[in-house]
Design an enzyme around this catalytic site. Structure first.
Site, PDB file in Angstrom:
ATOM      1  N   GLU A  29       0.843  -1.193   0.000  1.00 29.52           N
ATOM      2  CA  GLU A  29       0.000   0.000   0.000  1.00 29.52           C
ATOM      3  C   GLU A  29       0.878   1.242   0.000  1.00 29.52           C
ATOM      4  O   GLU A  29       2.022   1.220   0.484  1.00 29.52           O
ATOM      5  CB  GLU A  29      -0.908  -0.002   1.238  1.00 29.52           C
ATOM      6  CG  GLU A  29      -1.904   1.144   1.260  1.00 29.52           C
ATOM      7  CD  GLU A  29      -2.980   0.956   2.328  1.00 29.52           C
ATOM      8  OE1 GLU A  29      -3.922   1.777   2.349  1.00 29.52           O
ATOM      9  OE2 GLU A  29      -2.877   0.009   3.131  1.00 29.52           O
ATOM     10  N   ASN A 176     -12.346  -1.642  -1.082  1.00 30.66           N
ATOM     11  CA  ASN A 176     -11.608  -2.106   0.097  1.00 30.66           C
ATOM     12  C   ASN A 176     -12.315  -1.612   1.348  1.00 30.66           C
ATOM     13  O   ASN A 176     -12.664  -0.432   1.438  1.00 30.66           O
ATOM     14  CB  ASN A 176     -10.179  -1.555   0.081  1.00 30.66           C
ATOM     15  CG  ASN A 176      -9.471  -1.775   1.410  1.00 30.66           C
ATOM     16  OD1 ASN A 176      -8.997  -2.869   1.701  1.00 30.66           O
ATOM     17  ND2 ASN A 176      -9.403  -0.741   2.241  1.00 30.66           N
ATOM     18  N   GLU A 177     -12.557  -2.529   2.282  1.00 30.22           N
ATOM     19  CA  GLU A 177     -13.161  -2.168   3.569  1.00 30.22           C
ATOM     20  C   GLU A 177     -14.313  -1.177   3.380  1.00 30.22           C
ATOM     21  O   GLU A 177     -14.356  -0.096   3.981  1.00 30.22           O
ATOM     22  CB  GLU A 177     -12.097  -1.627   4.534  1.00 30.22           C
ATOM     23  CG  GLU A 177     -11.061  -2.685   4.887  1.00 30.22           C
ATOM     24  CD  GLU A 177     -10.116  -2.294   6.017  1.00 30.22           C
ATOM     25  OE1 GLU A 177     -10.205  -1.153   6.506  1.00 30.22           O
ATOM     26  OE2 GLU A 177      -9.292  -3.146   6.398  1.00 30.22           O
ATOM     27  N   TYR A 252      -6.798  -8.728  11.869  1.00 28.74           N
ATOM     28  CA  TYR A 252      -5.469  -8.409  12.402  1.00 28.74           C
ATOM     29  C   TYR A 252      -5.318  -8.951  13.823  1.00 28.74           C
ATOM     30  O   TYR A 252      -6.287  -9.008  14.592  1.00 28.74           O
ATOM     31  CB  TYR A 252      -5.235  -6.899  12.396  1.00 28.74           C
ATOM     32  CG  TYR A 252      -4.968  -6.336  11.012  1.00 28.74           C
ATOM     33  CD1 TYR A 252      -3.702  -6.390  10.455  1.00 28.74           C
ATOM     34  CD2 TYR A 252      -5.993  -5.767  10.263  1.00 28.74           C
ATOM     35  CE1 TYR A 252      -3.448  -5.875   9.195  1.00 28.74           C
ATOM     36  CE2 TYR A 252      -5.757  -5.255   8.991  1.00 28.74           C
ATOM     37  CZ  TYR A 252      -4.477  -5.320   8.461  1.00 28.74           C
ATOM     38  OH  TYR A 252      -4.228  -4.818   7.202  1.00 28.74           O
ATOM     39  N   GLU A 308      -6.045  -9.135   3.857  1.00 27.80           N
ATOM     40  CA  GLU A 308      -5.288  -8.404   4.885  1.00 27.80           C
ATOM     41  C   GLU A 308      -5.290  -9.238   6.154  1.00 27.80           C
ATOM     42  O   GLU A 308      -6.357  -9.528   6.702  1.00 27.80           O
ATOM     43  CB  GLU A 308      -5.880  -7.018   5.160  1.00 27.80           C
ATOM     44  CG  GLU A 308      -5.702  -6.035   4.021  1.00 27.80           C
ATOM     45  CD  GLU A 308      -6.111  -4.615   4.377  1.00 27.80           C
ATOM     46  OE1 GLU A 308      -6.017  -4.249   5.582  1.00 27.80           O
ATOM     47  OE2 GLU A 308      -6.509  -3.874   3.464  1.00 27.80           O
ATOM     48  N   GLN A 357       2.263  -5.915   5.824  1.00 29.04           N
ATOM     49  CA  GLN A 357       2.460  -5.670   4.404  1.00 29.04           C
ATOM     50  C   GLN A 357       3.869  -6.086   4.028  1.00 29.04           C
ATOM     51  O   GLN A 357       4.633  -6.497   4.893  1.00 29.04           O
ATOM     52  CB  GLN A 357       2.204  -4.223   4.061  1.00 29.04           C
ATOM     53  CG  GLN A 357       0.754  -3.811   4.225  1.00 29.04           C
ATOM     54  CD  GLN A 357       0.485  -2.387   3.749  1.00 29.04           C
ATOM     55  OE1 GLN A 357       1.283  -1.733   3.096  1.00 29.04           O
ATOM     56  NE2 GLN A 357      -0.685  -1.880   4.111  1.00 29.04           N
TER      57      GLN A 357
END
Length: 509
Positions: A29, A176-177, A252, A308, A357
């Site tokens: 990103e 995204n999201e 996460y 992710e 990432q």
């Protein structure tokens, strides 16, 4: 009577679903020093580079056989307008990266640079399109620009900018999201948009594009169900799901609340176990999201893409809080190994995953030192390298027998041993994680169905739980040959050191 030895039964002649190499995907990103200072240094940099792309980063990632790279975000993707990143670099408009550090982005790394990077890596491109602030026409023209071969308007524009032949772009993200930074949409709103935008992400010039709709966060099963209900007749026929082919999932690992996520180093033993328990929660998420998907899609035509995942700690002291730079320790390596086992266990549904990432951000594979120019391979990098043998291999079920050690964390037992295995041709690979901070474990591999004619093993561990690599000590946590594997009447006996990751490679007759 003495307790029965802990045994892992593996039927080498009963292969299951294939582990897609794409579950070993990566994410880049426009965030902190991931792109600028990580991948991209510019053609005039003192650091060796190819057309501005850092050479040692490419070489290190090629050793992982990196299968795909997701770009340009992340939250950045839904602020990104691709036309700003084409043409002469000194003429490209600037923008504010409001999500990550509120810095000014000069768009010197854009579509051509990203596709050049993918070609240098030998990786497939996974482009995240802008639904949050973009338009259907903008997304439609971008894939035409990238993949069309004739004299269409966008193909002609690409040629004006120096690229004659189209690229292949196998993977395309629809937002995204969308439940958060990608538009703060409700599931029902986004489901309609995903159908609309997917219709205009066309397969030009034989480019077979796999469209991935922005999916749920964590345990938002309603979001998954809403997207699954938006498909037509998934229980009938054997054709491809349409108008998109997969949903994403983000999760996460952290040990504290969002405002204080826990530190990457200097953590306690309790925090070691808490992180690993929360990593192991991925297994439940895949089970439950998969169960929702199965209800509408029993033939598993729709893929699940965990694009992710990884650890998210407090940033290193003295660094920009918006750049998400964190150290990467042995604990991160075992968080990675536990996730990868979960993806292997769900190979029938999980078709791709992307750790967050790749360079200098969150649970990175590589860290670059801005002062010395040094490149550091992290402990997480080494787990990915040790697991290359799982790429596109058939899963082998691992049945643990005996008293599997566990520890209660947050009211739930955490199994302190995790395992997965796969086979391809005349070889098999067994991955073993001992999550116990203090105790070594003896495990018998009961290998059935095929003759084992040879074996070798490697181990990743270190004296300290928060051991990590630095420019001054680049191999403090690095894999070494492992002599803790011995013949046994049932197959092999493995002595797993405390807090370690071991891979056992088998040669099969």
């Amino acid at each position: 009577m003495p307790a029965a030895p802990l045994t892992a039964v593996i039927d080498l002649d009963l292969p299951g679903p294939t582990i897609s190499r794409h579950v070993y995907g990566h994410f880049a990103e426009h965030l902190g020093r991931c792109v600028y200072g990580g991948f991209w240094v510019g053609e005039d940099a003192d650091v060796p580079n190819v057309r501005g792309i850092r050479t040692d980063v490419v070489e290190a990632l090629r050793a992982l056989h990196i299968p795909n790279l997701r770009w340009p975000g992340g939250c950045f993707a839904d602020d990104y307008h691709w036309r700003d990143g084409i043409g002469p670099r000194d003429q490209r408009p600037r923008m504010v990266n409001s999500h990550w550090g509120d810095v000014v982005e000069d768009n010197s790394f854009g579509t051509h640079e990203f596709m050049d990077l993918c070609e240098l890596l030998g990786a497939d491109a996974y482009v995240s399109g802008n639904i949050g602030s973009g338009t259907v026409a903008e997304m439609s023209e971008w894939i035409e620009y990238l993949t069309r071969a004739d004299d269409s308007p966008m193909a002609a524009l690409r040629r004006e900018n120096g690229r004659d032949e189209p690229w292949k772009v196998p993977f395309w993200g629809l937002g995204n999201e969308a439940w958060g930074c990608g538009g703060n949409l409700r599931a029902e709103q986004f489901a309609s948009l995903a159908r609309q935008y997917a219709t205009y992400v066309r397969a030009h010039a034989g480019n077979d594009v796999y469209r991935i709709a922005a999916g749920a966060s964590d345990h938002d099963y309603h979001w998954t169900e809403t997207l699954m209900r938006s498909f037509d007749a998934l229980d009938a026929g054997d054709g491809r799901a349409a108008p998109f082919q997969a949903l994403s999932l983000h999760y996460y690992t952290m040990t504290g609340p969002w405002s204080d996520k826990g530190d990457a180093t200097g953590f306690s033993t309790d925090e070691w176990y808490l992180a690993l328990a929360r990593a192991a929660h991925m297994e439940e998420l895949l089970d439950r999201h998969g169960a929702v998907m199965d209800r509408y899609d029993p033939k598993k035509r729709v893929g699940l893409v965990v694009d992710e995942w990884g650890t998210w700690w407090n940033v290193e002291k003295g660094t920009n809080p918006g750049f998400l730079y964190q150290q990467n320790t042995l604990r991160d390596a075992l968080v990675a190994s536990r996730h990868l086992d979960a993806f292997h266990h769900h190979a029938d549904r999980v078709v791709m995953a992307n750790i967050a990432q790749t360079v200098n951000v969150l649970q990175a594979m590589l860290l670059t030192d801005p002062e010395s120019g040094a490149l550091v391979r992290t402990p997480s990098y080494h787990v990915f390298e040790m697991n290359v043998g799982h790429h596109d291999a058939a899963t082998l079920a691992v049945h643990l027998k005996g008293d599997v050690p566990s520890r209660e964390v947050e009211g739930t037992p955490l199994a302190l041993l995790s395992a997965s295995a796969s086979t391809t041709g005349g070889t098999a690979l067994v991955s073993l994680s001992n999550l116990d901070a203090d105790e070594a474990r003896t495990l018998v591999l009961d290998l059935r169905g095929r003759e084992v004619t040879g074996h070798s093993a490697r181990v990743l561990t270190a004296p300290a739980l928060d051991a990590h690599n630095t420019p001054d000590a680049p191999d403090a946590v690095a894999p070494t040959a492992f002599d803790g594997v011995r013949p046994h009447a049932l197959g092999l006996e493995v002595e797993l050191p405390a807090h370690s990751y071991v891979t056992v490679s088998l040669t099969l007759g």
